[in-house]
Design an enzyme around this catalytic site. Sequence first.
Site, PDB file in Angstrom:
ATOM      1  N   LYS A 286      17.001   4.182   2.191  1.00 13.45           N
ATOM      2  CA  LYS A 286      17.617   4.182   3.507  1.00 13.45           C
ATOM      3  C   LYS A 286      18.427   3.300   3.008  1.00 13.45           C
ATOM      4  CE  LYS A 286      14.154   3.886   7.197  1.00 13.45           C
ATOM      5  NZ  LYS A 286      13.781   3.210   8.033  1.00 13.45           N
TER       6      LYS A 286
ATOM      7  N   ARG B 209      -0.807   7.236   7.350  1.00 12.51           N
ATOM      8  CA  ARG B 209      -0.416   7.421   5.279  1.00 12.51           C
ATOM      9  C   ARG B 209      -0.408   8.459   5.081  1.00 12.51           C
ATOM     10  NH1 ARG B 209       1.225   2.450   4.174  1.00 12.51           N
ATOM     11  NH2 ARG B 209      -0.400   0.448   5.076  1.00 12.51           N
TER      12      ARG B 209
ATOM     13  N   ASP C 132       3.545   4.037   6.546  1.00 14.86           N
ATOM     14  CA  ASP C 132       2.573   3.554   7.685  1.00 14.86           C
ATOM     15  C   ASP C 132       3.603   3.046   8.918  1.00 14.86           C
ATOM     16  OD1 ASP C 132       3.435   1.175   6.530  1.00 14.86           O
ATOM     17  OD2 ASP C 132       1.649  -0.162   7.793  1.00 14.86           O
TER      18      ASP C 132
ATOM     19  N   PHE D 255      12.360   5.314  11.456  1.00 13.14           N
ATOM     20  CA  PHE D 255      11.066   4.955  11.052  1.00 13.14           C
ATOM     21  C   PHE D 255      10.628   6.265  10.928  1.00 13.14           C
ATOM     22  CE2 PHE D 255       7.478   3.090  11.164  1.00 13.14           C
ATOM     23  CZ  PHE D 255       7.508   1.979   9.994  1.00 13.14           C
ATOM     24  N   VAL D 256       9.971   5.895   9.841  1.00 18.23           N
ATOM     25  CA  VAL D 256       9.141   7.657   8.493  1.00 18.23           C
ATOM     26  C   VAL D 256       7.922   6.936   8.589  1.00 18.23           C
ATOM     27  CG1 VAL D 256      11.122   8.676   8.417  1.00 18.23           C
ATOM     28  CG2 VAL D 256       9.923   7.056   6.363  1.00 18.23           C
TER      29      VAL D 256
ATOM     30  N   LYS E 118       0.964  -0.884   0.021  1.00 16.05           N
ATOM     31  CA  LYS E 118       0.064   0.012   0.388  1.00 16.05           C
ATOM     32  C   LYS E 118       1.128   1.073  -0.005  1.00 16.05           C
ATOM     33  CE  LYS E 118      -3.182  -2.025   3.119  1.00 16.05           C
ATOM     34  NZ  LYS E 118      -3.854  -2.282   4.472  1.00 16.05           N
ATOM     35  N   GLY E 119       2.113   1.481   0.400  1.00 16.76           N
ATOM     36  CA  GLY E 119       3.180   2.398   1.287  1.00 16.76           C
ATOM     37  C   GLY E 119       3.167   3.372  -0.186  1.00 16.76           C
TER      38      GLY E 119
ATOM     39  N   GLU F 164       7.631   2.297  -5.572  1.00 17.61           N
ATOM     40  CA  GLU F 164       8.491   1.953  -4.515  1.00 17.61           C
ATOM     41  C   GLU F 164       8.425   3.140  -3.366  1.00 17.61           C
ATOM     42  OE1 GLU F 164       8.167  -0.065  -2.189  1.00 17.61           O
ATOM     43  OE2 GLU F 164       9.024  -1.723  -2.652  1.00 17.61           O
ATOM     44  N   ASP F 165       7.668   3.332  -2.403  1.00 19.87           N
ATOM     45  CA  ASP F 165       7.704   3.814  -1.269  1.00 19.87           C
ATOM     46  C   ASP F 165       8.748   4.528  -0.903  1.00 19.87           C
ATOM     47  OD1 ASP F 165       7.788   1.730  -0.592  1.00 19.87           O
ATOM     48  OD2 ASP F 165       6.267   2.555   1.701  1.00 19.87           O
TER      49      ASP F 165
ATOM     50  N   ASP G 107      14.174  -0.707   2.115  1.00 18.47           N
ATOM     51  CA  ASP G 107      15.370  -0.412   3.422  1.00 18.47           C
ATOM     52  C   ASP G 107      15.895  -1.144   3.129  1.00 18.47           C
ATOM     53  OD1 ASP G 107      14.923  -0.076   5.654  1.00 18.47           O
ATOM     54  OD2 ASP G 107      14.066  -1.559   6.452  1.00 18.47           O
TER      55      ASP G 107
HETATM   56  P1  IMP Z   1      12.927  -3.952   2.464  1.00 16.43           P
HETATM   57  O1  IMP Z   1      12.702  -5.414   2.084  1.00 16.43           O
HETATM   58  O2  IMP Z   1      12.978  -4.051   3.723  1.00 16.43           O
HETATM   59  O3  IMP Z   1      13.915  -3.176   1.061  1.00 16.43           O
HETATM   60  O4  IMP Z   1      11.081  -3.570   2.745  1.00 16.43           O
HETATM   61  C1  IMP Z   1      11.010  -2.436   1.904  1.00 16.43           C
HETATM   62  C2  IMP Z   1       9.337  -1.833   2.768  1.00 16.43           C
HETATM   63  O5  IMP Z   1       9.536  -1.741   4.340  1.00 16.43           O
HETATM   64  C3  IMP Z   1       8.753  -0.611   2.461  1.00 16.43           C
HETATM   65  O6  IMP Z   1       7.839  -1.183   1.185  1.00 16.43           O
HETATM   66  C4  IMP Z   1       7.666  -0.300   3.430  1.00 16.43           C
HETATM   67  O7  IMP Z   1       6.797  -0.704   3.081  1.00 16.43           O
HETATM   68  C5  IMP Z   1       8.637  -0.608   5.104  1.00 16.43           C
HETATM   69  N1  IMP Z   1       9.274   0.261   5.122  1.00 16.43           N
HETATM   70  C6  IMP Z   1      10.498  -0.201   5.420  1.00 16.43           C
HETATM   71  N2  IMP Z   1      11.011   1.331   6.485  1.00 16.43           N
HETATM   72  C7  IMP Z   1      10.136   1.721   6.719  1.00 16.43           C
HETATM   73  C8  IMP Z   1       9.767   3.148   7.107  1.00 16.43           C
HETATM   74  O8  IMP Z   1      10.629   3.658   8.004  1.00 16.43           O
HETATM   75  N3  IMP Z   1       8.674   3.256   7.523  1.00 16.43           N
HETATM   76  C9  IMP Z   1       7.698   2.597   6.634  1.00 16.43           C
HETATM   77  N4  IMP Z   1       7.499   1.465   6.283  1.00 16.43           N
HETATM   78  C10 IMP Z   1       8.579   1.294   5.875  1.00 16.43           C
HETATM   79 MG    MG Z   2       4.514  -0.351   5.601  1.00 21.05          MG
END
Ligand code: IMP
Ligand code: MG
Length: 197
Positions: free
Chosen positions: A137, A171, A165, A158-159, A49-50, A105-106, A109
Amino acid sequence: MSIPSDVTMSRIGNVLLSEEAIRRRVAELGREVSAKYVGEVPILVNILKGGFIFLADLVRAMDVDCEVDFMVVSSYADRTESSGVVRILSDLGLNIENRHVLIVEDIVDTGLTLEYLRELLLARSPASLRVVTLLDKVERRKVPVPLDFVGFRIPDEFVVGYGLDCAQRFRNLPYITILDGTDLPPRSPQFRTGEAR
Ligand code: IMP
Ligand code: MG
């Protein structure tokens, strides 16, 4: 885990990116992305959803025609970190074979989710596959993933807001803010099995 229901939406956490800063950068990204797709009609694949607010603003900042489609994904993980094992809750409706595809993508991470999605989409033989993420990040990366367009590199915090969210909340904040507060849950509580991101 519960977030108090009376949290005031007017001021949450420490604002990292203001509405105006986001607006300006998304306008630039719209121009950067458009320049790459002159003469093409790319398919923008939004990860829900992000990513929903970013997509809505990005497409309106683009001056090339495009199609949009959505994928709803969830991460199987512990409470603190993405595992990279992604469950597709809702797949694309469009056929991306021989099409230029841009993942929207939002936030990236660890990179595990995006790595999985890239493999999945590449197996469908798109003409090209690029990625735009609003937030990066970069310090948290576990696997290298190529990012073609990045809105902002942000610190390891964490944002929430602008689509992002915490346990499905916040959101709708128009800015991006670092979540704090002792009664709020720790990092990435949304990574509960089966819950859409
Ligand atoms: P990754 O697989 O660790 O890169 O995760 C990416 C997903 O983690 C993003 O699409 C978000 O849904 C979630 N996410 C990672 N960091 C944050 C944050 O700081 N705030 C909110 N969602 C996050
Ligand atoms: Mg999320």
